[in-house]
Enzyme design. Structure first.
Site, PDB file in Angstrom:
ATOM      1  N   GLU A  86      54.207  22.215  73.486  1.00  0.00           N
ATOM      2  CA  GLU A  86      55.596  21.932  73.131  1.00  0.00           C
ATOM      3  C   GLU A  86      55.915  22.466  71.739  1.00  0.00           C
ATOM      4  O   GLU A  86      55.128  22.337  70.808  1.00  0.00           O
ATOM      5  CB  GLU A  86      55.845  20.418  73.150  1.00  0.00           C
ATOM      6  CG  GLU A  86      55.668  19.785  74.519  1.00  0.00           C
ATOM      7  CD  GLU A  86      56.779  20.170  75.495  1.00  0.00           C
ATOM      8  OE1 GLU A  86      57.798  20.737  75.066  1.00  0.00           O
ATOM      9  OE2 GLU A  86      56.599  19.889  76.704  1.00  0.00           O
ATOM     10  N   ARG A  96      64.943   7.759  81.124  1.00  0.00           N
ATOM     11  CA  ARG A  96      65.526   7.880  82.470  1.00  0.00           C
ATOM     12  C   ARG A  96      64.965   6.784  83.357  1.00  0.00           C
ATOM     13  O   ARG A  96      65.585   6.349  84.315  1.00  0.00           O
ATOM     14  CB  ARG A  96      65.187   9.273  83.042  1.00  0.00           C
ATOM     15  CG  ARG A  96      65.912   9.612  84.339  1.00  0.00           C
ATOM     16  CD  ARG A  96      65.594  11.015  84.804  1.00  0.00           C
ATOM     17  NE  ARG A  96      64.171  11.303  84.956  1.00  0.00           N
ATOM     18  CZ  ARG A  96      63.403  10.839  85.938  1.00  0.00           C
ATOM     19  NH1 ARG A  96      63.898  10.080  86.880  1.00  0.00           N
ATOM     20  NH2 ARG A  96      62.119  11.152  85.981  1.00  0.00           N
ATOM     21  N   CYS A 149      56.566  10.630  75.860  1.00  0.00           N
ATOM     22  CA  CYS A 149      55.821  11.774  75.319  1.00  0.00           C
ATOM     23  C   CYS A 149      56.515  12.346  74.095  1.00  0.00           C
ATOM     24  O   CYS A 149      55.880  12.566  73.053  1.00  0.00           O
ATOM     25  CB  CYS A 149      55.648  12.868  76.383  1.00  0.00           C
ATOM     26  SG  CYS A 149      54.391  12.441  77.601  1.00  0.00           S
ATOM     27  N   HIS A 175      52.177  19.339  77.309  1.00  0.00           N
ATOM     28  CA  HIS A 175      52.427  18.746  78.622  1.00  0.00           C
ATOM     29  C   HIS A 175      51.597  19.506  79.668  1.00  0.00           C
ATOM     30  O   HIS A 175      51.452  20.725  79.583  1.00  0.00           O
ATOM     31  CB  HIS A 175      53.917  18.837  78.986  1.00  0.00           C
ATOM     32  CG  HIS A 175      54.689  17.593  78.690  1.00  0.00           C
ATOM     33  ND1 HIS A 175      55.789  17.578  77.854  1.00  0.00           N
ATOM     34  CD2 HIS A 175      54.547  16.305  79.119  1.00  0.00           C
ATOM     35  CE1 HIS A 175      56.267  16.336  77.795  1.00  0.00           C
ATOM     36  NE2 HIS A 175      55.539  15.550  78.543  1.00  0.00           N
TER      37      HIS A 175
END
Ligand code: PCA
Length: 224
Positions: A86, A96, A149, A175
Site C-alpha cells: 500500500e 462498511r 487495515c 494487502h
C-alpha cells in the site's frame, strides 16, 4: 541494537474462520535471514485484533516489546488477485461492516488532529519488482480502504512520524489475496493465492524492504 523486523497479521473477521495474513505471518515467526553485508536479521510475528482502537494498542505494545527497525503490517483483501504493497494511509475510519468488537465508526478520524494522510516508508516499487521477478503477481495499491487495515496502517505511520525510535523505524502495509480454501467457500470466483506463495511473497518483501532504502522511480500508478 539487534536487527529485527516486526510482522503483523490480523485475526479472522467478517464471520470467517481464518485470515491469510496471520497464517502467513506466523509461518515466519522466528525466521532469520542474512543480508548481503552478512548481517543477521530476526523476524518476529504478532497477531492483531480486527477492532478499531484495540488494533493500535496491540501494535504499540508489539513495537515497544520487539523494538524493530522495520514493521510490515499485513492484511487480507478479499477480491484482490495480487500482493499489493500500500502506498498511502488515510486518517479516516468508515466501516462498511462492524469490526470484531461490534463497532462501525463512520467518517471519524483514526487520530484526531493528525495529518490527513501518510505515505508508506517501504520501497513499494522495488518490492513489486522483486515479487514479479520471482513469478508472484504484485502491484502497488493506492488505497488501503477505510476499515481496520487502513486504521492500523495509519496508526503505524503516525507513530513512526511522531515517536521515531532512537535507532530509526520504517514501516508500511501489504494487502494479500484470500487463500484457496476461503475462495472455495465463497461463490463468485474470487481470486486466491496459496499459503506457500504468500509466505514466499512476504520473505521477498521483508528482504527487499530491509535492503532498499531508496525506492525505484518507475510507475505504480493507475488512471482511475
Ligand atoms: N483485512 C481487513 C481488516 C483485517 C484484514 O485482514 C481490512 O482490509 O481492513
Amino acid at each position: 541494537m539487534k536487527p529485527r523486523v516486526l510482522l503483523t497479521g490480523f485475526e479472522p473477521f467478517d464471520r470467517d474462520s481464518i485470515n491469510p495474513s496471520w497464517e502467513a505471518v506466523r509461518a515466519l515467526d522466528g525466521w532469520r535471514f542474512e543480508t548481503p553485508a552478512g548481517e543477521g536479521v530476526e523476524v518476529q510475528a504478532r497477531r492483531m485484533p480486527c477492532a478499531f482502537g484495540a488494533a493500535l494498542q496491540s501494535l504499540d505494545a508489539a513495537i515497544d516489546e520487539v523494538q524493530p527497525q522495520l514493521v510490515l503490517a499485513i492484511g487480507q483483501a478479499g477480491g484482490r488477485s495480487e500482493i499489493t504493497p500500500e502506498r498511502v494511509a488515510i486518517n479516516l475510519d468508515d466501516g462498511r461492516i462492524c469490526d470484531n468488537a461490534g463497532c462501525q465508526p463512520i467518517d471519524l478520524p483514526v487520530i484526531e488532529g493528525a495529518p490527513a494522510a501518510y505515505f508508506s516508508t517501504l520501497p513499494i516499487k522495488a518490492m513489486v519488482r522483486e515479487l514479479r521477478a520471482a513469478g508472484i503477481p504484485a502491484a502497488v495499491s493506492n488505497s488501503a480502504g477505510t476499515f481496520v487495515c487502513n486504521h492500523l496502517f495509519f496508526g503505524l505511520m503516525h507513530r513512526i512520524a511522531v515517536r521515531p525510535l532512537a535507532h530509526g523505524l520504517r514501516g508500511g502495509f501489504i494487502h494479500i489475496p484470500l487463500l484457496p480454501e476461503q475462495a472455495a467457500r465463497l461463490p463468485g470466483g474470487l481470486p486466491s493465492l496459496s499459503l506457500d506463495t504468500i509466505v514466499e511473497a512476504l520473505r521477498i518483501s521483508v528482504r527487499t524492504a530491509w535492503q532498499v532504502r531508496q525506492d525505484l522511480r518507475e510507475t505504480g500508478g493507475t488512471l482511475n
